[in-house]
Motif scaffolding. Sequence first.
Motif, PDB file in Angstrom:
ATOM      1  N   SER A  21       0.828  -1.211   0.000  1.00 52.46           N
ATOM      2  CA  SER A  21       0.000   0.000   0.000  1.00 52.46           C
ATOM      3  C   SER A  21       0.863   1.262   0.000  1.00 52.46           C
ATOM      4  CB  SER A  21      -0.929   0.000   1.214  1.00 52.46           C
ATOM      5  OG  SER A  21      -0.187  -0.031   2.429  1.00 52.46           O
ATOM      6  N   THR A  22       1.969   1.243   0.739  1.00 58.32           N
ATOM      7  CA  THR A  22       2.870   2.400   0.754  1.00 58.32           C
ATOM      8  C   THR A  22       3.493   2.614  -0.612  1.00 58.32           C
ATOM      9  OG1 THR A  22       3.397   2.037   3.088  1.00 58.32           O
ATOM     10  CG2 THR A  22       4.924   3.392   1.817  1.00 58.32           C
ATOM     11  N   GLU A  23       3.895   1.528  -1.264  1.00 58.44           N
ATOM     12  CA  GLU A  23       4.473   1.625  -2.601  1.00 58.44           C
ATOM     13  C   GLU A  23       3.453   2.166  -3.603  1.00 58.44           C
ATOM     14  OE1 GLU A  23       7.925   0.598  -3.488  1.00 58.44           O
ATOM     15  OE2 GLU A  23       7.846   1.055  -1.350  1.00 58.44           O
ATOM     16  N   PHE A  24       2.201   1.769  -3.458  1.00 57.27           N
ATOM     17  CA  PHE A  24       1.151   2.266  -4.357  1.00 57.27           C
ATOM     18  C   PHE A  24       0.914   3.758  -4.127  1.00 57.27           C
ATOM     19  CE2 PHE A  24      -3.282   3.233  -5.378  1.00 57.27           C
ATOM     20  CZ  PHE A  24      -3.353   2.765  -6.688  1.00 57.27           C
ATOM     21  N   THR A  25       0.871   4.161  -2.875  1.00 58.03           N
ATOM     22  CA  THR A  25       0.684   5.581  -2.556  1.00 58.03           C
ATOM     23  C   THR A  25       1.838   6.415  -3.111  1.00 58.03           C
ATOM     24  OG1 THR A  25      -0.481   4.987  -0.511  1.00 58.03           O
ATOM     25  CG2 THR A  25       0.351   7.246  -0.694  1.00 58.03           C
ATOM     26  N   GLY A  26       3.054   5.894  -2.972  1.00 58.55           N
ATOM     27  CA  GLY A  26       4.213   6.592  -3.515  1.00 58.55           C
ATOM     28  C   GLY A  26       4.168   6.686  -5.026  1.00 58.55           C
ATOM     29  N   ALA A  27       3.657   5.635  -5.670  1.00 51.64           N
ATOM     30  CA  ALA A  27       3.533   5.640  -7.130  1.00 51.64           C
ATOM     31  C   ALA A  27       2.541   6.701  -7.592  1.00 51.64           C
ATOM     32  CB  ALA A  27       3.099   4.257  -7.621  1.00 51.64           C
ATOM     33  N   VAL A  28       1.452   6.841  -6.869  1.00 47.72           N
ATOM     34  CA  VAL A  28       0.464   7.874  -7.211  1.00 47.72           C
ATOM     35  C   VAL A  28       1.092   9.253  -7.097  1.00 47.72           C
ATOM     36  CG1 VAL A  28      -1.710   8.950  -6.510  1.00 47.72           C
ATOM     37  CG2 VAL A  28      -1.508   6.456  -6.532  1.00 47.72           C
ATOM     38  N   ALA A  29       1.834   9.481  -6.003  1.00 50.44           N
ATOM     39  CA  ALA A  29       2.486  10.778  -5.811  1.00 50.44           C
ATOM     40  C   ALA A  29       3.493  11.057  -6.924  1.00 50.44           C
ATOM     41  CB  ALA A  29       3.181  10.813  -4.450  1.00 50.44           C
ATOM     42  N   THR A  30       4.284  10.048  -7.275  1.00 48.17           N
ATOM     43  CA  THR A  30       5.279  10.214  -8.340  1.00 48.17           C
ATOM     44  C   THR A  30       4.625  10.507  -9.672  1.00 48.17           C
ATOM     45  OG1 THR A  30       6.872   8.748  -7.240  1.00 48.17           O
ATOM     46  CG2 THR A  30       7.127   9.059  -9.606  1.00 48.17           C
ATOM     47  N   PHE A  31       3.601   9.735 -10.010  1.00 46.68           N
ATOM     48  CA  PHE A  31       2.951   9.913 -11.312  1.00 46.68           C
ATOM     49  C   PHE A  31       2.282  11.275 -11.418  1.00 46.68           C
ATOM     50  CE2 PHE A  31      -0.714   9.494 -14.182  1.00 46.68           C
ATOM     51  CZ  PHE A  31      -0.063   9.120 -15.338  1.00 46.68           C
ATOM     52  N   LEU A  32       1.637  11.706 -10.352  1.00 48.83           N
ATOM     53  CA  LEU A  32       0.946  12.993 -10.395  1.00 48.83           C
ATOM     54  C   LEU A  32       1.918  14.153 -10.569  1.00 48.83           C
ATOM     55  CD1 LEU A  32      -1.811  12.591  -7.647  1.00 48.83           C
ATOM     56  CD2 LEU A  32      -2.112  12.614 -10.130  1.00 48.83           C
TER      57      LEU A  32
END
Length: 530
Positions: A21-32
């Motif tokens: 879940s942390t990796e997914f949240t970080g991916a969203v932040a990076t992509f945005l």
Amino acid sequence: MAFKQKIDDYFKLTERGTTISTEFTGAVATFLTMAYILAVNPRILADSGGPCEYGDGGPFSDEYVQCQEETKRQFVIATALTSAIACLIMGLWANLPIALSCGMGMNAFFTYNVVGFKGFGNVTYGAALSAVLIEGIVFFVIAVTGLRFYIIKTFIPEPVRDATPAAIGAFLAHLGLQTAEGIGLVVADVATAVTLGGCPEDLRIPMVALDDRCYANGADCVLSDSYTCDGLNGQMESGTVWIGIFGTVLMTTLLAYKFRSAFIIGIGFVTVVSWFRGTAVTYFPYTDIGNDRFEYFKKVVSVESMSSITAKWDFSEASGSDYVISLITLLYVDFLDTSGTLIAIVGSMNLVDEQGDFPNSRAAFTTDAISTIFASLFGISPITSYIESAAGVEVGSRTGLTAVFVAFFFFLSIFFAPILSSIPAWATGGSLIIVGALMCRSLTKVHWENPAHAVTAFVTVIVMPLTYSIAYGLIGGIMTWFFVKGVGFTLNKVFGIADPTIIVEEKTEDVMEEAPAKEDFKEDAADSEA
């Protein structure tokens, strides 16, 4: 449960103190924080004209402009697809939370310095793609053999290394202030080269190249996209300029408050406002080009063919000094950008050792090289690691699973080319200005107290945007350094005079008396009370 454990073991989630879940949240932040590239990159690359050829109407005819619009749509797909492949390789092989896409600065160099605006450069589009391919192959060899450490320390002067990101940032900001790729605040001027712009289209006076044919007959003059506002005035009366400025201020404010999606919110707001027809800021005016844009926009979901830009290498034109300089510059910038970004991001994860190396570094550098080779196949500029990956790391990303999630987001973007192609320049121009400003942080590393370092860095920074060339900026900085270094080295060997380019860490002696200890204060206080 077994599948989740396999993911944990493969990406070393538990070992690095993170979760899915942390990796997914970080991916969203990076992509945005980096999704703006899906709008900015196609727009910049389309300015080169790509594979478009001049018809009877020339490079400024409606037919050529229409070809550029269609090419831009293909560049959207190519950017999203190549970025997805690059992020997937980085995640699965290097296991690092680093996202990749087309390098800002390299795309501008590819368009405006190599191929040239509307193909006016000295290197053809096909030859430029062959340069990207060769650059990727050379980078691959450098990454695999480990030559990167030797090259950084030997051939690239320290002040030039430190100033290059800031110089490219100044170049990007320069683009963001102009009309073709930005908000239109800065325009051409007959007397001073550039001046304040912001005038509406009906008050713009196009600039022309006054050659013999144009001088003899004004009807034969070829108009350009460059214009001035001086003749008819109207400075700062254009609605698109003001909404572009508002978008820039909005993004800056959100970034100041640590909003990860600041770029998306700013670009999105200005874009949506610009989609309404019949307004002073519309991207869909009631013209032939505006109507065509609107018809394509209404499709919403569409997968474009990339037949016009895929595998368009042209090695028959891969020759000449301009080609060689372009190849070397692409390699230099890609190498520096990747090295700086990877070390900065991984360093923030406390994974960089004293030698400047980190786990899977060879795989990470090689991923960048392989991705650039894919970029040449799909007709776009080189791929590089993105500093925006720091947004994900700050959230908690520590493994390549983040990069895999980002790859998935880029893959989804492939199907929304009509939307991404309809983002106007004045919506994305602010992001170029802000990214350029943030890239200037590298100047803090320059030894400004040393004139040799200061002048070398300054020449690199100032020449790049003013000549509209990354190559000239790098050449200027390197030549300045080696001239001063050569003089210093010669005088040192011949006359024993100290080389002024060498930074000496001086230890200042403490001439002040040692501060009294706490016990002394206590004794003084006791005496006073007595």
